[in-house]
Design a protein around this motif. Structure first.
Motif, PDB file in Angstrom:
ATOM      1  N   PRO A 171       0.828  -1.215   0.000  1.00  0.00           N
ATOM      2  CA  PRO A 171       0.000   0.000   0.000  1.00  0.00           C
ATOM      3  C   PRO A 171       0.856   1.255   0.000  1.00  0.00           C
ATOM      4  O   PRO A 171       1.947   1.273   0.546  1.00  0.00           O
ATOM      5  CB  PRO A 171      -0.803  -0.112   1.298  1.00  0.00           C
ATOM      6  CG  PRO A 171      -0.130  -1.141   2.118  1.00  0.00           C
ATOM      7  CD  PRO A 171       0.616  -2.031   1.181  1.00  0.00           C
ATOM      8  N   GLN A 172       0.343   2.281  -0.620  1.00  0.00           N
ATOM      9  CA  GLN A 172       1.066   3.534  -0.703  1.00  0.00           C
ATOM     10  C   GLN A 172       0.740   4.373   0.532  1.00  0.00           C
ATOM     11  O   GLN A 172      -0.400   4.811   0.709  1.00  0.00           O
ATOM     12  CB  GLN A 172       0.636   4.243  -1.978  1.00  0.00           C
ATOM     13  CG  GLN A 172       1.611   5.274  -2.427  1.00  0.00           C
ATOM     14  CD  GLN A 172       1.349   5.678  -3.850  1.00  0.00           C
ATOM     15  OE1 GLN A 172       1.373   4.855  -4.758  1.00  0.00           O
ATOM     16  NE2 GLN A 172       1.077   6.940  -4.038  1.00  0.00           N
ATOM     17  N   ALA A 173       1.746   4.575   1.339  1.00  0.00           N
ATOM     18  CA  ALA A 173       1.534   5.237   2.631  1.00  0.00           C
ATOM     19  C   ALA A 173       0.944   6.625   2.452  1.00  0.00           C
ATOM     20  O   ALA A 173       0.128   7.079   3.254  1.00  0.00           O
ATOM     21  CB  ALA A 173       2.860   5.315   3.395  1.00  0.00           C
ATOM     22  N   VAL A 174       1.356   7.307   1.399  1.00  0.00           N
ATOM     23  CA  VAL A 174       0.911   8.671   1.151  1.00  0.00           C
ATOM     24  C   VAL A 174      -0.600   8.724   0.917  1.00  0.00           C
ATOM     25  O   VAL A 174      -1.294   9.597   1.441  1.00  0.00           O
ATOM     26  CB  VAL A 174       1.710   9.216  -0.054  1.00  0.00           C
ATOM     27  CG1 VAL A 174       0.947  10.278  -0.777  1.00  0.00           C
ATOM     28  CG2 VAL A 174       3.065   9.733   0.418  1.00  0.00           C
ATOM     29  N   ALA A 175      -1.090   7.776   0.169  1.00  0.00           N
ATOM     30  CA  ALA A 175      -2.525   7.744  -0.095  1.00  0.00           C
ATOM     31  C   ALA A 175      -3.300   7.363   1.162  1.00  0.00           C
ATOM     32  O   ALA A 175      -4.369   7.901   1.437  1.00  0.00           O
ATOM     33  CB  ALA A 175      -2.822   6.763  -1.220  1.00  0.00           C
ATOM     34  N   THR A 186      -0.214   7.492   7.960  1.00  0.00           N
ATOM     35  CA  THR A 186       0.900   7.273   7.038  1.00  0.00           C
ATOM     36  C   THR A 186       1.874   6.238   7.599  1.00  0.00           C
ATOM     37  O   THR A 186       2.821   5.858   6.924  1.00  0.00           O
ATOM     38  CB  THR A 186       1.683   8.575   6.793  1.00  0.00           C
ATOM     39  OG1 THR A 186       2.128   9.088   8.056  1.00  0.00           O
ATOM     40  CG2 THR A 186       0.824   9.612   6.116  1.00  0.00           C
TER      41      THR A 186
END
Lengths: 344, 344
Positions: free
Chosen positions: B55-59, B66
């Motif tokens: 998973p993209q932490a930023v999203a 985050t």
DNA sequence: CATGATTTGGGTAACGGTACCCACTCTTAT
DNA sequence: ATAAGAGTGGGTACCGTTACCCAAATCATG
């Protein structure tokens, strides 16, 4: 006692309605994009000022950039890395980019997790300092994000390289000791967790160069290497092992200052004097080496220049350059009181 | 040569369609949320595995967390901070949280920029080590994000505090020197950029305690403080200034090991011996202090315990705790060869 | 067996920005 | 006078994920 009620952050929408313009206009102003009149710019900037607005990097990152540079360091105990960071920070000053460090650790496995963590946080680019990873893995990273690799020597077309010419540096040390008249020159190297001992890791280059120079000067039989670690304890243990040998070496070249400090301790503890009984030399020319009570002969490799170069190259890559650049620093020997001609 | 064509990252959508389930289901699985059957869990986990999804932490941060902890360090040159980081890293192992470091620098202004940078990147929590900021500013930060402050003493209801009892530590050193028979004991302290010399900054506490203990032992007239910096060069210059005085001190208490190393250098350079002519003591008990050729008497404050505690408290705060906790470590004196009774 | 509670899965609007496109006005060249 | 182009402003889909809500299926209960 009031619970810390997190107040809502000011967003681009707040700025837009406060300035009575569209969010697009505000976005253009903060991005310095084309298509805004001076009047509009002033108006928006005033609103930003009045509301204390700061764009949320994370949200920007979903479409554009996070203005974040990820810096992977093996660890932060070595003061040499501080020089690199200083150079990088200076290079980034004046831009909106910030450097975030993450510790890579002592094994390939945790290093991988650290670098993945950077990628997952959508950094705009990655600088890896002395990574343990294989070249294939480095290229994999470089395909995800603009990448600069520090202190590795292999040539890749996917990332930029910044390195000190470790071969030249190690050669300077060993030749210096030979010129002083030493023959039994020993070396302390670093053990990483890779089985293969990749030829492109700096400690392996320094060790290989030591052996080559020894051989070139007819000292193949005198080669003595202690495989330990580039830190105080490692240097101490490595030196103890070397000093126990018979005959014992008259000079020790530790692959890093941190290890050299430990080696100095081992020499003193053995009741021997530096440099009268044993000469000691290091690598990195950390601040401590210059202190009058240490006066360690060492190799200077201009960490801040390397850090600055890495930053510059990375910004270029983020701007779109795809060709690979290699930047190397030529080290110089700083002779101090810890090395002298052998007396025995 | 192929341009590094960034391949599209695997997203939650890819996983969902590959596993033939909804994105909601995937989200629930990766968040360990309620409402998924074991069969569903397996199915999704397999798809994640097969696609190598992360998973993209930023999203995630746009709605939730985050999984990023921001660690503000004044700089990374002091090896003591490495101990703190080690403790924190260990505490975070096994969680999805990662620690990112940012360098605060030497002035309040750049420190503010650094901490703002952390907030703008939506970190879930902030740990500030020995910040220069005012208490008001610290509370401002704490109202934006869960915060733990290390190495500051003031009491706040908005953030947690982790600190070493600097008063006890400094007292140990000064009393030790007095018991050895010293009277002319000098101190090297650190100069920060705040005009006010806030009483809660650790270097001011150490300095004030030094003065108090001196006074309590009838040595008010012998108080001698050099205001310099907590690094090698600072200690060197501070010690030179102190050694120039007439009569010169028989003992120097440097507020940090880094400064003590510089002081040792100055003593040797002046042609004096340690401890015969001048005793030297430090603070932090860094690795170097233990080396046989340094043998610096120092105060141990268990940096890794402090780092671990800071991590634990921060995670609790992220989970929702709002009451303020204070955690303090009791320092201990490590007597080594650099201190001895005065001979003159 | 009807009813309510629980379990399980999915649809969809956010989150805070940016990229892309369009519309309108005003110059400038033909 | 007209067309083409430059300058300026705004509308809106979308980035990848989660929170919230709803629906269907299953289960327990009297």
């Amino acid at each position: 006692m009031v619970a810390p009620s997190r107040r809502r952050r000011v967003t681009i929408n707040d700025v837009a309605s406060h300035a009575q313009v569209s969010v697009t206009a505000v976005s253009k102003v903060i991005r310095n994009a084309y298509g805004v009149s001076p009047a509009m710019r002033d108006r928006v900037k005033t609103a930003i000022e009045e509301l204390g607005y700061r764009p949320q990097a994370v949200a920007r990152g979903m479409r554009g950039r996070t203005f974040t540079i990820g810096l992977m360091l093996p660890h932060i105990r070595n003061p040499f890395f501080a020089d690199i960071l200083d150079g990088l920070t200076e290079q980034l000053a004046g831009t909106d980019y910030r450097a975030f460090m993450i510790q890579g650790g002592a094994t390939r496995k945790v290093e991988r997790l650290a670098v993945d963590a950077l990628i997952d946080r959508q950094v705009d680019g990655i600088i890896m300092v002395a990574p343990l990873a294989s070249k294939a893995r480095l290229e994999e990273v470089a395909q995800e994000k603009p990448t600069v690799v520090l202190a590795r020597h292999e040539r890749s077309s996917f990332y930029d390289s910044v390195y000190d010419d470790d071969e030249a540096g190690a050669e300077l040390v060993v030749k210096h000791l030979i010129e002083l008249g030493h023959r039994r020159i020993a070396h302390i190297t670093h053990q990483d967790d890779s089985q293969a001992q990749p030829a492109d890791l700096l400690h392996n280059i320094r060790a290989a160069t030591y052996e080559r120079v020894m051989r070139e000067h007819g000292l193949a039989d005198e080669i003595a290497v202690a495989t330990s670690f580039y830190h105080e304890k490692g240097g101490y243990e490595g030196a103890r092992e070397l000093l126990d040998r018979d005959p014992r070496p008259t000079a020790i070249f530790a692959g890093a200052d941190q290890a050299a400090f430990g080696a100095l301790a081992a020499v003193y503890e053995a009741g021997l004097r530096v440099p009268a009984d044993v000469s000691v030399a290091g690598y990195d020319n950390t601040h401590l080496a210059a202190l009058p009570n240490i006066t360690l002969t060492s190799v200077d490799q201009e960490g801040s220049v390397m850090g600055g170069a890495a930053g510059k190259l990375l910004l270029e890559r983020i701007e779109g350059r795809t060709s690979a650049v290699r930047f190397s620093v030529t080290p110089s020997l700083v002779v101090r009181g810890s090395t002298a001609p052998p007396t025995s």
